[in-house]
Write an enzyme that holds these catalytic residues in place. Structure first.
Site, PDB file in Angstrom:
ATOM      1  N   ASP A 269      27.353 -10.898  10.348  1.00  0.00           N
ATOM      2  CA  ASP A 269      26.909 -11.702   9.210  1.00  0.00           C
ATOM      3  C   ASP A 269      26.091 -12.922   9.632  1.00  0.00           C
ATOM      4  OD1 ASP A 269      29.073 -12.932  10.360  1.00  0.00           O
ATOM      5  OD2 ASP A 269      30.335 -12.907   8.565  1.00  0.00           O
TER       6      ASP A 269
ATOM      7  N   ASP B 140      42.459 -16.027  16.848  1.00  0.00           N
ATOM      8  CA  ASP B 140      42.684 -14.680  17.362  1.00  0.00           C
ATOM      9  C   ASP B 140      41.451 -14.237  18.148  1.00  0.00           C
ATOM     10  OD1 ASP B 140      40.820 -14.084  15.333  1.00  0.00           O
ATOM     11  OD2 ASP B 140      42.423 -13.651  13.912  1.00  0.00           O
TER      12      ASP B 140
ATOM     13  N   ASP C 244      38.941 -10.835  19.079  1.00  0.00           N
ATOM     14  CA  ASP C 244      38.520  -9.493  18.674  1.00  0.00           C
ATOM     15  C   ASP C 244      37.697  -8.861  19.780  1.00  0.00           C
ATOM     16  OD1 ASP C 244      39.731  -9.921  16.219  1.00  0.00           O
ATOM     17  OD2 ASP C 244      37.901 -10.708  15.315  1.00  0.00           O
TER      18      ASP C 244
END
Length: 495
Positions: free
Chosen positions: A197, A115, A117
């Site tokens: 992260d 996907d 983002d």
């Protein structure tokens, strides 16, 4: 006319012309001054517009972090058209917007992204105002906007900032262990990169200039196969303990190693996963075990002490040598799952959990039969309830899965019945195929009678009507006949 008169007239005309000339010169000066004022006004207007445009263009301080996308073989045609359209529309409305994160990481590794983002400085409500009916706001802990293009959903997140500054609980909230409970503190592009992260996920693609912004040398880490947390690893794990699971997933999926600073605290901080809602842990468990590298993930979870946080009910059935029936079943099931993903076959999440907990169920059934004196069916029903309670306590397995798990387990009893119309009725059950697959796995692990039972059902499935009748007759001959029951006739007393 006298000469004197002519001189006077000429002098008068000269004075008049000089006066008119002076008038025009003064007017021209006023016009010039007016033009200067307007030009200064235009400068102010231009500076205002440029301030607004700054939100669309990378800040000068980004230059040292900028890499031309073409230099790393990233081109616009490789990206989702829907994601690009979202970025362009946000840019047109005066906002910064970038394609971000894992999709760029996967493209750089030569993989197909699952996907795409988008990250922007527009607030979720502003994104909704732009896309209107296409947009749906989701999440409470992280407020996100989902832009829907049919089945394709582009997730749009607002730039996040750190929690160092005091904010209201509606914006930011942490518990005593440092875990972030709410993270709606908005910031700049640089601050958002700092909140990511791993370095390999802190990549931002700008379609406007076909550039990638790499603030933490993520591209270099990808080339080295290194997974590295941004910031202090202990603090980052405390903020969100699921990052430990994500580290394991990326190590297995991307075949990378975790750098020493990010690896060291995991074993000590693993119990923090108990603070995570079971529903979120269920979703993470599927990402870990059903992405094509489940077997490798399992070994890494065991190595770092994370498996027992996800499946504490299974640990009593493990041995030091790792050769218990439960452990062998888990490894066999994950190998089969990885093979199905490689072959692009459909997965059944309920089946995976049914295999994981089959041998704990069997042990519980034996205890209930021996100590409680229950029959086989009642023992299975009661044991199923107890095992499912243990599973759902750590992972909130949805009801649509728990019902299927129970059905697969109870069909193991039906598969023992091979006479009369029982086989035909068993095959008509919706989850027969999943139940048979579990039986086939049991045969490989247990051997003995399970092999014969699995072989018989394999032949029965792929036989025609005549062959099935022959199989049933042969089974009746080989199977021991049930003992006849004799009933005493009730004596009727005569008055």
């Amino acid at each position: 006319m006298s000469v004197r008169f002519i001189q006077n007239v000429l002098f008068t005309e000269f004075i008049i012309l000089t006066y008119i000339k002076n008038l025009f010169s003064k007017h021209s000066k006023q016009v010039k001054s007016t033009k200067i004022d307007r030009s200064s006004l235009n400068v102010v207007v231009h500076s205002t517009k440029s301030t607004k445009a700054k939100t669309n263009k990378p800040v000068q301080s980004h230059k040292k972090y900028t890499v031309k996308a073409s230099q790393v073989n990233i081109h616009a045609r490789m990206l989702s058209k829907n994601a690009l359209s979202v970025v362009e529309k946000l840019n047109r409305h005066g906002y910064e917007a970038y394609i971000v994160g894992g999709c760029l990481r996967d493209l750089l590794l030569g993989k197909t992204p699952k996907d795409f983002d988008v990250a922007t400085n527009a607030r979720p409500e502003q994104v909704q105002a732009i896309f209107q009916r296409r947009c749906r706001l989701v999440g409470r802990r992280f407020r996100l906007a989902h832009i829907m293009f049919g089945r394709d959903i582009i997730e749009v997140a607002t730039f996040r900032a750190s929690h160092e500054v005091n904010h209201s609980e509606q914006q930011a909230k942490q518990n005593q262990d440092g875990m972030i409970l709410r993270d709606n503190v908005y910031g700049t592009l640089e601050q958002d990169a700092q909140r990511r992260d791993f370095t390999v996920n802190a990549l931002y693609y700008s379609p406007r200039d076909n550039s990638i912004y790499d603030f933490y040398h993520g591209i270099d880490d990808l080339k080295a196969g290194k997974l590295r947390l941004i910031g202090n690893p202990v603090t980052r794990y405390q903020e969100d303990p699921v990052r430990m699971l994500r580290a394991i997933r990326f190590m297995a999926k991307l075949d990378m190693f975790l750098d020493k600073a990010s690896e060291t605290p995991i074993v000590e901080l693993a119990p923090l996963l108990k603070n995570i809602p079971p529903a979120r842990l269920f979703d993470e468990s599927l990402k870990l075990l059903q992405t094509g590298s489940g077997e490798k993930t399992y070994y890494l979870l065991r190595q770092y002490g994370l498996f027992e946080q996800l499946f504490p009910a299974l640990i009593p059935y493990f041995t030091e040598q790792g050769d218990s029936l439960a452990e062998r079943m888990i490894i066999h099931s994950l190998k089969s799952t990885d093979e199905r993903i490689a072959d692009n076959l459909r997965l059944n999440s309920a089946f995976l959990f049914a295999t994981f907990f089959w041998y704990p169920l069997r042990e519980k059934v034996d205890i209930l039969k021996n100590e409680g004196g229950l029959n086989n069916h009642d023992a299975y029903a009661l044991a199923s309830n107890e095992i499912m309670d243990l599973l759902c306590h750590s992972l909130a397995v949805p009801r649509r899965h728990t019902g299927v798990i129970r059905e697969i387990w109870l069909l193991q009893l039906q598969l023992l019945k091979r006479s009369g119309r029982f086989p035909e009725r068993t095959m008509e059950q919706p989850k027969f195929r999943a139940a048979y697959d579990l039986l086939a796995m049991r045969a490989e692990i247990e051997g003995g009678e399970s092999i014969e039972l699995a072989k018989w059902w394999h032949e029965y499935q792929f036989s025609n009507a005549e062959q099935r009748i022959a199989l049933l007759k042969e089974q009746d001959k080989n199977a021991p006949k049930p003992k006849k029951r004799y009933y005493r006739k009730r004596s009727t007393k005569k008055d």
